[in-house]
Each structure stands twice: as structure tokens, then as C-alpha cells.
Design an enzyme around this catalytic site. Structure first.
Site, PDB file in Angstrom:
ATOM      1  N   TYR A  33       0.811  -1.218   0.000  1.00 35.28           N
ATOM      2  CA  TYR A  33       0.000   0.000   0.000  1.00 35.28           C
ATOM      3  C   TYR A  33       0.841   1.262   0.000  1.00 35.28           C
ATOM      4  O   TYR A  33       0.405   2.293  -0.482  1.00 35.28           O
ATOM      5  CB  TYR A  33      -1.029   0.010   1.131  1.00 35.28           C
ATOM      6  CG  TYR A  33      -0.481  -0.213   2.520  1.00 35.28           C
ATOM      7  CD1 TYR A  33       0.101   0.813   3.238  1.00 35.28           C
ATOM      8  CD2 TYR A  33      -0.578  -1.464   3.110  1.00 35.28           C
ATOM      9  CE1 TYR A  33       0.588   0.608   4.509  1.00 35.28           C
ATOM     10  CE2 TYR A  33      -0.094  -1.680   4.390  1.00 35.28           C
ATOM     11  CZ  TYR A  33       0.494  -0.638   5.085  1.00 35.28           C
ATOM     12  OH  TYR A  33       0.980  -0.850   6.342  1.00 35.28           O
TER      13      TYR A  33
ATOM     14  N   VAL B 280     -12.430  16.274 -10.716  1.00 37.38           N
ATOM     15  CA  VAL B 280     -12.079  15.210  -9.771  1.00 37.38           C
ATOM     16  C   VAL B 280     -12.454  13.851 -10.359  1.00 37.38           C
ATOM     17  O   VAL B 280     -11.808  12.843 -10.073  1.00 37.38           O
ATOM     18  CB  VAL B 280     -12.716  15.407  -8.375  1.00 37.38           C
ATOM     19  CG1 VAL B 280     -12.128  16.600  -7.671  1.00 37.38           C
ATOM     20  CG2 VAL B 280     -14.213  15.513  -8.447  1.00 37.38           C
ATOM     21  N   GLU B 281     -13.467  13.825 -11.213  1.00 38.70           N
ATOM     22  CA  GLU B 281     -13.855  12.581 -11.876  1.00 38.70           C
ATOM     23  C   GLU B 281     -12.707  12.016 -12.714  1.00 38.70           C
ATOM     24  O   GLU B 281     -12.459  10.807 -12.718  1.00 38.70           O
ATOM     25  CB  GLU B 281     -15.086  12.798 -12.775  1.00 38.70           C
ATOM     26  CG  GLU B 281     -16.366  13.088 -12.028  1.00 38.70           C
ATOM     27  CD  GLU B 281     -16.591  14.564 -11.678  1.00 38.70           C
ATOM     28  OE1 GLU B 281     -17.734  14.903 -11.357  1.00 38.70           O
ATOM     29  OE2 GLU B 281     -15.631  15.372 -11.731  1.00 38.70           O
TER      30      GLU B 281
ATOM     31  N   LYS C 134     -12.339  17.209  -2.680  1.00 40.35           N
ATOM     32  CA  LYS C 134     -11.627  18.479  -2.878  1.00 40.35           C
ATOM     33  C   LYS C 134     -12.406  19.581  -2.178  1.00 40.35           C
ATOM     34  O   LYS C 134     -13.629  19.610  -2.232  1.00 40.35           O
ATOM     35  CB  LYS C 134     -11.540  18.738  -4.389  1.00 40.35           C
ATOM     36  CG  LYS C 134     -11.118  20.112  -4.797  1.00 40.35           C
ATOM     37  CD  LYS C 134     -11.150  20.242  -6.309  1.00 40.35           C
ATOM     38  CE  LYS C 134     -11.592  21.606  -6.723  1.00 40.35           C
ATOM     39  NZ  LYS C 134     -11.475  21.878  -8.126  1.00 40.35           N
TER      40      LYS C 134
END
Length: 122
Positions: free
Chosen positions: A53, A72-73, A98
């Protein structure tokens, strides 16, 4: 199927559709979970037997530095693509938040899922 998750990952990126946003770096908050069978890693207690991770987090931070994004998409989609291809993951959920300049403190974001959900796997 097991899931590995990363919550609250801060990623610096140039993101936004307004001209002023294209001139600054903003901090995005990324929540990520992905399918992984962790039995082998649990038995061996070895990092090489699981998805690292820390490496995933580093790749998503690098993604924020590599390009500018309008939405943001778009950033969420690129995160999903990167995790699935670079870490051989069959399913991923990515949430990106955001801060925006609206009256009061406001956060906007998106959550996407890509691949076959663990519940659907045989």
C-alpha cells in the site's frame, strides 16, 4: 475476497476548471479500497506476498504531480486505471474529495468503482 484500503491520502495536484485553479496546487483527499487475497501474505508475513500500500500511495501521489486535471472525476478514473494495471488488481473503489470555495466550508467529490466487485467473484 479480502480488501486492502488507504484512507485520507493527501495528494497535491493542479485540478479545477477555473483559470485561477489552473495556476495553483490543491490538496485532494483520496480514499481507496481494492480487492486482494491476503491469505498468502498473512501466512508468510512477507511484504512481497501482498499489494504494497505504500507503493500504491506513492504512485497516486506521483499521478497528482504528473498532470493537470479539470475534474475530480478524471483524477479518480486515472487513479483506478493506475492501481488496476500497475498492481494487478481486479476491483477498485476510489473516492476523491476536494475543498471548494463556496459559502462555508464545502467539500465536493466523487466515488467510482471499476472492475468486478469482490462479492461477484466466484
Amino acid at each position: 475476497m479480502d480488501r486492502i484500503f488507504i484512507q485520507g491520502l493527501k495528494v497535491a495536484a493542479v485540478i479545477g476548471v477555473h483559470e485561477w485553479e489552473r495556476r495553483i496546487t490543491q490538496t485532494l483527499c483520496v480514499d481507496l479500497s481494492f480487492a486482494a487475497d491476503v491469505r498468502r501474505a498473512a501466512a508468510s508475513d512477507a511484504l512481497e506476498d501482498t499489494v504494497d500500500y505504500a507503493a500504491v500511495a506513492a504512485r497516486l501521489r506521483a499521478l497528482g504531480e504528473e498532470a493537470a486535471f479539470g475534474l475530480v472525476e478524471t483524477f479518480a478514473e486515472r487513479c483506478a486505471e493506475r492501481v488496476m494495471t500497475e498492481f494487478d488488481v481486479s476491483w477498485v473503489r476510489v473516492g476523491v474529495t476536494k475543498d471548494v470555495a463556496l459559502p462555508g466550508r464545502t467539500e465536493v467529490g466523487v466515488v467510482i468503482e471499476r472492475g468486478v466487485p469482490p462479492e461477484s467473484a466466484p
